[in-house]
Design a protein around this motif. Structure first.
Motif, PDB file in Angstrom:
ATOM      1  N   MET A   1     -40.158  -3.193  39.838  1.00  0.00           N
ATOM      2  CA  MET A   1     -40.427  -1.996  39.069  1.00  0.00           C
ATOM      3  C   MET A   1     -41.168  -2.308  37.784  1.00  0.00           C
ATOM      4  SD  MET A   1     -37.063   0.325  39.429  1.00  0.00           S
ATOM      5  CE  MET A   1     -35.965  -0.086  40.736  1.00  0.00           C
ATOM      6  N   THR A   2     -41.975  -3.316  37.803  1.00  0.00           N
ATOM      7  CA  THR A   2     -42.703  -3.713  36.600  1.00  0.00           C
ATOM      8  C   THR A   2     -43.795  -2.727  36.235  1.00  0.00           C
ATOM      9  OG1 THR A   2     -44.125  -5.111  37.930  1.00  0.00           O
ATOM     10  CG2 THR A   2     -42.207  -6.167  36.909  1.00  0.00           C
ATOM     11  N   ASP A   3     -44.190  -1.856  37.165  1.00  0.00           N
ATOM     12  CA  ASP A   3     -45.222  -0.871  36.855  1.00  0.00           C
ATOM     13  C   ASP A   3     -44.643   0.374  36.187  1.00  0.00           C
ATOM     14  OD1 ASP A   3     -43.893  -0.152  39.199  1.00  0.00           O
ATOM     15  OD2 ASP A   3     -45.655   0.829  40.041  1.00  0.00           O
ATOM     16  N   GLN A   4     -43.341   0.393  35.928  1.00  0.00           N
ATOM     17  CA  GLN A   4     -42.695   1.532  35.288  1.00  0.00           C
ATOM     18  C   GLN A   4     -43.010   1.567  33.798  1.00  0.00           C
ATOM     19  OE1 GLN A   4     -41.079   3.953  36.738  1.00  0.00           O
ATOM     20  NE2 GLN A   4     -40.974   3.094  38.776  1.00  0.00           N
ATOM     21  N   LEU A   5     -43.080   2.766  33.261  1.00  0.00           N
ATOM     22  CA  LEU A   5     -43.258   2.966  31.835  1.00  0.00           C
ATOM     23  C   LEU A   5     -42.079   2.344  31.090  1.00  0.00           C
ATOM     24  CD1 LEU A   5     -44.817   4.402  29.525  1.00  0.00           C
ATOM     25  CD2 LEU A   5     -43.390   6.381  29.961  1.00  0.00           C
ATOM     26  N   ARG A   6     -42.348   1.476  30.116  1.00  0.00           N
ATOM     27  CA  ARG A   6     -41.282   0.834  29.345  1.00  0.00           C
ATOM     28  C   ARG A   6     -40.621   1.876  28.455  1.00  0.00           C
ATOM     29  NH1 ARG A   6     -38.728  -3.526  28.493  1.00  0.00           N
ATOM     30  NH2 ARG A   6     -38.108  -4.223  26.443  1.00  0.00           N
ATOM     31  N   GLN A   7     -39.294   1.924  28.503  1.00  0.00           N
ATOM     32  CA  GLN A   7     -38.524   2.891  27.746  1.00  0.00           C
ATOM     33  C   GLN A   7     -38.298   2.368  26.328  1.00  0.00           C
ATOM     34  OE1 GLN A   7     -37.631   5.952  29.483  1.00  0.00           O
ATOM     35  NE2 GLN A   7     -39.188   4.930  30.694  1.00  0.00           N
ATOM     36  N   VAL A   8     -38.568   3.198  25.344  1.00  0.00           N
ATOM     37  CA  VAL A   8     -38.440   2.829  23.938  1.00  0.00           C
ATOM     38  C   VAL A   8     -37.575   3.872  23.237  1.00  0.00           C
ATOM     39  CG1 VAL A   8     -39.716   2.404  21.803  1.00  0.00           C
ATOM     40  CG2 VAL A   8     -40.733   1.777  24.005  1.00  0.00           C
ATOM     41  N   GLY A   9     -36.669   3.410  22.387  1.00  0.00           N
ATOM     42  CA  GLY A   9     -35.790   4.313  21.654  1.00  0.00           C
ATOM     43  C   GLY A   9     -36.364   4.704  20.311  1.00  0.00           C
ATOM     44  N   GLY A  10     -35.685   5.613  19.650  1.00  0.00           N
ATOM     45  CA  GLY A  10     -36.116   6.068  18.341  1.00  0.00           C
ATOM     46  C   GLY A  10     -35.039   5.932  17.279  1.00  0.00           C
ATOM     47  N   GLY A  11     -34.110   5.021  17.510  1.00  0.00           N
ATOM     48  CA  GLY A  11     -33.005   4.853  16.578  1.00  0.00           C
ATOM     49  C   GLY A  11     -33.440   4.468  15.177  1.00  0.00           C
ATOM     50  N   ARG A  12     -34.361   3.525  15.083  1.00  0.00           N
ATOM     51  CA  ARG A  12     -34.806   3.079  13.761  1.00  0.00           C
ATOM     52  C   ARG A  12     -35.548   4.191  13.017  1.00  0.00           C
ATOM     53  NH1 ARG A  12     -34.803  -1.748  16.664  1.00  0.00           N
ATOM     54  NH2 ARG A  12     -33.594  -3.379  15.637  1.00  0.00           N
ATOM     55  N   SER A  13     -36.351   4.939  13.740  1.00  0.00           N
ATOM     56  CA  SER A  13     -37.077   6.017  13.062  1.00  0.00           C
ATOM     57  C   SER A  13     -36.134   7.112  12.578  1.00  0.00           C
ATOM     58  CB  SER A  13     -38.158   6.595  13.975  1.00  0.00           C
ATOM     59  OG  SER A  13     -37.588   7.229  15.095  1.00  0.00           O
ATOM     60  N   MET A  14     -34.981   7.243  13.215  1.00  0.00           N
ATOM     61  CA  MET A  14     -34.025   8.278  12.821  1.00  0.00           C
ATOM     62  C   MET A  14     -33.021   7.804  11.772  1.00  0.00           C
ATOM     63  SD  MET A  14     -33.107  10.041  16.486  1.00  0.00           S
ATOM     64  CE  MET A  14     -31.892  11.113  15.739  1.00  0.00           C
ATOM     65  N   PHE A  15     -32.528   6.557  11.918  1.00  0.00           N
ATOM     66  CA  PHE A  15     -31.355   6.160  11.140  1.00  0.00           C
ATOM     67  C   PHE A  15     -31.439   4.818  10.426  1.00  0.00           C
ATOM     68  CE2 PHE A  15     -29.374   8.814  14.583  1.00  0.00           C
ATOM     69  CZ  PHE A  15     -29.074   9.885  13.768  1.00  0.00           C
ATOM     70  N   ASP A  28     -32.327  -1.647  20.494  1.00  0.00           N
ATOM     71  CA  ASP A  28     -32.339  -2.979  21.096  1.00  0.00           C
ATOM     72  C   ASP A  28     -31.423  -3.122  22.304  1.00  0.00           C
ATOM     73  OD1 ASP A  28     -34.047  -3.482  19.005  1.00  0.00           O
ATOM     74  OD2 ASP A  28     -32.606  -4.677  17.859  1.00  0.00           O
ATOM     75  N   VAL A  29     -30.331  -2.374  22.333  1.00  0.00           N
ATOM     76  CA  VAL A  29     -29.405  -2.492  23.461  1.00  0.00           C
ATOM     77  C   VAL A  29     -29.628  -1.340  24.446  1.00  0.00           C
ATOM     78  CG1 VAL A  29     -26.987  -2.582  24.172  1.00  0.00           C
ATOM     79  CG2 VAL A  29     -27.714  -3.752  22.077  1.00  0.00           C
ATOM     80  N   LEU A  30     -29.439  -0.109  23.966  1.00  0.00           N
ATOM     81  CA  LEU A  30     -29.525   1.028  24.879  1.00  0.00           C
ATOM     82  C   LEU A  30     -30.912   1.149  25.517  1.00  0.00           C
ATOM     83  CD1 LEU A  30     -28.374   3.542  26.202  1.00  0.00           C
ATOM     84  CD2 LEU A  30     -28.954   4.809  24.125  1.00  0.00           C
ATOM     85  N   PHE A  31     -31.953   1.141  24.700  1.00  0.00           N
ATOM     86  CA  PHE A  31     -33.287   1.348  25.267  1.00  0.00           C
ATOM     87  C   PHE A  31     -33.961   0.052  25.699  1.00  0.00           C
ATOM     88  CE2 PHE A  31     -32.620   5.495  23.420  1.00  0.00           C
ATOM     89  CZ  PHE A  31     -33.089   6.310  24.441  1.00  0.00           C
ATOM     90  N   ALA A  32     -34.125  -0.912  24.815  1.00  0.00           N
ATOM     91  CA  ALA A  32     -34.863  -2.127  25.167  1.00  0.00           C
ATOM     92  C   ALA A  32     -34.199  -2.889  26.306  1.00  0.00           C
ATOM     93  CB  ALA A  32     -35.025  -3.029  23.949  1.00  0.00           C
ATOM     94  N   ASP A  33     -32.874  -2.869  26.369  1.00  0.00           N
ATOM     95  CA  ASP A  33     -32.176  -3.605  27.419  1.00  0.00           C
ATOM     96  C   ASP A  33     -31.789  -2.688  28.586  1.00  0.00           C
ATOM     97  OD1 ASP A  33     -30.720  -5.387  28.976  1.00  0.00           O
ATOM     98  OD2 ASP A  33     -29.030  -5.511  27.598  1.00  0.00           O
ATOM     99  N   VAL A  34     -30.825  -1.814  28.373  1.00  0.00           N
ATOM    100  CA  VAL A  34     -30.242  -1.055  29.483  1.00  0.00           C
ATOM    101  C   VAL A  34     -31.272  -0.157  30.176  1.00  0.00           C
ATOM    102  CG1 VAL A  34     -28.486   0.648  30.114  1.00  0.00           C
ATOM    103  CG2 VAL A  34     -27.930  -1.192  28.509  1.00  0.00           C
ATOM    104  N   TRP A  35     -32.033   0.619  29.423  1.00  0.00           N
ATOM    105  CA  TRP A  35     -32.992   1.536  30.043  1.00  0.00           C
ATOM    106  C   TRP A  35     -34.097   0.801  30.801  1.00  0.00           C
ATOM    107  CZ3 TRP A  35     -34.080   6.611  31.046  1.00  0.00           C
ATOM    108  CH2 TRP A  35     -33.145   7.554  30.598  1.00  0.00           C
ATOM    109  N   ASN A  36     -34.328  -0.459  30.488  1.00  0.00           N
ATOM    110  CA  ASN A  36     -35.416  -1.201  31.137  1.00  0.00           C
ATOM    111  C   ASN A  36     -34.938  -2.191  32.193  1.00  0.00           C
ATOM    112  OD1 ASN A  36     -37.941  -0.230  29.829  1.00  0.00           O
ATOM    113  ND2 ASN A  36     -36.749  -0.737  28.013  1.00  0.00           N
ATOM    114  N   ARG A  37     -33.666  -2.147  32.559  1.00  0.00           N
ATOM    115  CA  ARG A  37     -33.173  -3.008  33.632  1.00  0.00           C
ATOM    116  C   ARG A  37     -33.828  -2.563  34.944  1.00  0.00           C
ATOM    117  NH1 ARG A  37     -28.654  -5.925  33.284  1.00  0.00           N
ATOM    118  NH2 ARG A  37     -27.822  -5.111  35.238  1.00  0.00           N
ATOM    119  N   PRO A  38     -34.231  -3.505  35.783  1.00  0.00           N
ATOM    120  CA  PRO A  38     -34.977  -3.149  36.991  1.00  0.00           C
ATOM    121  C   PRO A  38     -34.150  -2.575  38.135  1.00  0.00           C
ATOM    122  CG  PRO A  38     -34.664  -5.517  36.895  1.00  0.00           C
ATOM    123  CD  PRO A  38     -34.136  -4.958  35.594  1.00  0.00           C
ATOM    124  N   GLU A  39     -32.831  -2.588  38.028  1.00  0.00           N
ATOM    125  CA  GLU A  39     -32.003  -2.135  39.142  1.00  0.00           C
ATOM    126  C   GLU A  39     -32.066  -0.626  39.390  1.00  0.00           C
ATOM    127  OE1 GLU A  39     -30.725  -6.095  37.864  1.00  0.00           O
ATOM    128  OE2 GLU A  39     -31.017  -4.247  36.739  1.00  0.00           O
TER     129      GLU A  39
END
Length: 111
Positions: A1-15, A28-39
């Motif tokens: 699933m490497t052709d999938q759009l990489r998911q990015v969070g907005g936590g830093r911009s908000m808080f 770093d955890v919810l979006f960069a890691d969990v949302w981008n897991r290939p499973e």
């Protein structure tokens, strides 16, 4: 699933200046890691996320994740059908509240 759009969070911009640890965990955890897991594809993660938010009555986060779901390839018709299905399992008030958020999000008038 490497052709999938990489998911990015907005936590830093908000808080970042207010709640820096929450901002870090969100991005770093919810979006960069969990949302981008290939499973699971981002589309599937979006369907699960919107369903869980609706079932939990978390309308405040629902609008953002409806938009994320559309970006990840879920259609308006699929989201409405999924919310209808969730309503019967999660409870009428939560489902109706979630559908009102969806109606407003999709520009179908006042909920």
């Amino acid at each position: 699933m490497t052709d999938q759009l990489r998911q990015v969070g907005g936590g830093r911009s908000m808080f970042e200046g207010f709640a820096p640890k929450l901002a870090e965990l969100t991005d770093d955890v919810l979006f960069a890691d969990v949302w981008n897991r290939p499973e699971l594809a981002p589309r599937d993660r979006s369907l699960v996320t919107v369903a869980v938010l609706a079932a939990g009555g978390d309308s405040a986060q629902l609008e953002f994740h409806l938009g994320r779901a559309i970006e990840n390839g879920v259609t308006e018709v699929e989201l409405i059908e999924m919310l209808t299905h969730v309503t019967l399992y999660a409870g009428w008030p939560k489902g109706m509240a979630a559908m009102a958020v969806a109606k407003k999000f999709f520009g179908s008038g006042t909920p």
